[in-house]
Design an enzyme around this catalytic site. Sequence first.
Site, PDB file in Angstrom:
ATOM      1  CG  ASP A  16      -0.076 -13.958   7.988  1.00  0.00           C
ATOM      2  OD1 ASP A  16       0.253 -13.036   7.204  1.00  0.00           O
ATOM      3  OD2 ASP A  16      -0.848 -13.789   8.944  1.00  0.00           O
ATOM      4  CB  ILE A  17       3.440 -12.207   3.655  1.00  0.00           C
ATOM      5  CG1 ILE A  17       4.821 -11.792   3.158  1.00  0.00           C
ATOM      6  CG2 ILE A  17       2.458 -11.043   3.656  1.00  0.00           C
ATOM      7  CD1 ILE A  17       4.877 -11.447   1.696  1.00  0.00           C
ATOM      8  CG  ASN A  30      -5.187  -0.315  -4.335  1.00  0.00           C
ATOM      9  OD1 ASN A  30      -4.747   0.812  -4.169  1.00  0.00           O
ATOM     10  ND2 ASN A  30      -5.944  -0.919  -3.420  1.00  0.00           N
ATOM     11  CB  VAL A  39      -1.498 -10.040   0.692  1.00  0.00           C
ATOM     12  CG1 VAL A  39      -1.217  -9.206  -0.528  1.00  0.00           C
ATOM     13  CG2 VAL A  39      -0.252 -10.240   1.519  1.00  0.00           C
ATOM     14  CG  ASP A  40      -3.224  -3.380   0.387  1.00  0.00           C
ATOM     15  OD1 ASP A  40      -3.437  -2.817   1.465  1.00  0.00           O
ATOM     16  OD2 ASP A  40      -2.871  -2.762  -0.629  1.00  0.00           O
ATOM     17  CB  SER A 123      -1.513 -10.443 -10.164  1.00  0.00           C
ATOM     18  OG  SER A 123      -1.254  -9.079 -10.384  1.00  0.00           O
ATOM     19  N   GLY A 125      -4.928 -13.171  -6.468  1.00  0.00           N
ATOM     20  CA  GLY A 125      -6.113 -13.138  -5.625  1.00  0.00           C
ATOM     21  C   GLY A 125      -7.220 -12.394  -6.350  1.00  0.00           C
ATOM     22  CE1 TYR A 127      -6.481  -5.452  -8.179  1.00  0.00           C
ATOM     23  CE2 TYR A 127      -4.195  -5.235  -8.817  1.00  0.00           C
ATOM     24  CZ  TYR A 127      -5.349  -4.683  -8.291  1.00  0.00           C
ATOM     25  OH  TYR A 127      -5.351  -3.371  -7.889  1.00  0.00           O
TER      26      TYR A 127
HETATM   27  P1  ADP Z   1      -4.044  -9.181  -5.853  1.00  0.00           P
HETATM   28  O1  ADP Z   1      -5.039  -8.048  -5.795  1.00  0.00           O
HETATM   29  O2  ADP Z   1      -2.683  -8.736  -6.348  1.00  0.00           O
HETATM   30  O3  ADP Z   1      -4.580 -10.370  -6.583  1.00  0.00           O
HETATM   31  P2  ADP Z   1      -4.610 -10.398  -3.241  1.00  0.00           P
HETATM   32  O4  ADP Z   1      -4.205  -9.895  -1.913  1.00  0.00           O
HETATM   33  O5  ADP Z   1      -6.066 -10.436  -3.551  1.00  0.00           O
HETATM   34  O6  ADP Z   1      -3.769  -9.550  -4.318  1.00  0.00           O
HETATM   35  O7  ADP Z   1      -4.054 -11.867  -3.434  1.00  0.00           O
HETATM   36  C1  ADP Z   1      -2.713 -12.187  -3.673  1.00  0.00           C
HETATM   37  C2  ADP Z   1      -2.340 -13.468  -2.941  1.00  0.00           C
HETATM   38  O8  ADP Z   1      -2.069 -13.161  -1.572  1.00  0.00           O
HETATM   39  C3  ADP Z   1      -3.442 -14.537  -2.912  1.00  0.00           C
HETATM   40  O9  ADP Z   1      -2.848 -15.808  -3.151  1.00  0.00           O
HETATM   41  C4  ADP Z   1      -3.952 -14.459  -1.467  1.00  0.00           C
HETATM   42  O10 ADP Z   1      -4.460 -15.708  -1.024  1.00  0.00           O
HETATM   43  C5  ADP Z   1      -2.668 -14.139  -0.750  1.00  0.00           C
HETATM   44  N1  ADP Z   1      -2.762 -13.645   0.633  1.00  0.00           N
HETATM   45  C6  ADP Z   1      -3.819 -13.108   1.298  1.00  0.00           C
HETATM   46  N2  ADP Z   1      -3.472 -12.817   2.567  1.00  0.00           N
HETATM   47  C7  ADP Z   1      -2.160 -13.170   2.710  1.00  0.00           C
HETATM   48  C8  ADP Z   1      -1.206 -13.139   3.782  1.00  0.00           C
HETATM   49  N3  ADP Z   1      -1.528 -12.670   4.984  1.00  0.00           N
HETATM   50  N4  ADP Z   1       0.048 -13.605   3.543  1.00  0.00           N
HETATM   51  C9  ADP Z   1       0.399 -14.071   2.335  1.00  0.00           C
HETATM   52  N5  ADP Z   1      -0.437 -14.130   1.285  1.00  0.00           N
HETATM   53  C10 ADP Z   1      -1.707 -13.685   1.473  1.00  0.00           C
END
Ligand code: ADP
Length: 183
Positions: A16-17, A30, A39-40, A123, A125, A127
């Site tokens: 988890d970042i 976005n 992740v946002d 991108s 997830g 996107y």
């Molecule tokens: P995007 O809109 O750029 O595709 P997303 O957040 O939907 O961004 O997804 C990007 C990546 O981040 C995906 O692999 C998703 O599983 C991952 N992700 C979601 N939550 C976390 C987190 N807490 N830490 C790290 N990566 C995450």
Amino acid sequence: MQMTIGSTQLELVQGDITRQDTDAIVNAANERLAGGGGVDGAIHRAGGPQIMEECRRIGGCPTGEAVITSGGNLKARYVIHTVGPIYRGGKSGEPDLLAEAYHNSLELAVENGVKSIAFPSISTGVYGYPVESAARIALGTVISFLEQSVHEIEVVRFVLFDARTFAAYETNLEHFKSGRTGG
Ligand code: ADP
């Protein structure tokens, strides 16, 4: 898994970042910096309202570019918000825009004296960017930046949320490593 590039450690971890103790973490935001899921959402939840307040003041960020805010309640001092492309089949400039998102995040990190930085898989997830090609672009862009730029970055960590994404990055990093050793 890791690789050394000059004096920088490039690491892949599954996790988890929002829990990283690097100087900066990167958000896959976005263009409106309006917050979202994935992740946002996780970064804004963990970091508290201060980050969104700074995002509102900045106003927005075009695809491929990056902006910086404080880390709010996170361990990281900074959040670098970058916007990856929405995948529309791959012929609308997506590869270049994805590379720019990584490159511009690293430039902003260097400008702000960041020595350690964590990236999510931008991108891939909501996107919709296919993870295998996204992983190749992400790693290739970061490796060339580290090789070609003047910087003091000690650690670049990719924090991949799920096993499948981690595996895609691992496979690609293996390719880069064997390419460099000629094996
Ligand atoms: P995007 O809109 O750029 O595709 P997303 O957040 O939907 O961004 O997804 C990007 C990546 O981040 C995906 O692999 C998703 O599983 C991952 N992700 C979601 N939550 C976390 C987190 N807490 N830490 C790290 N990566 C995450």
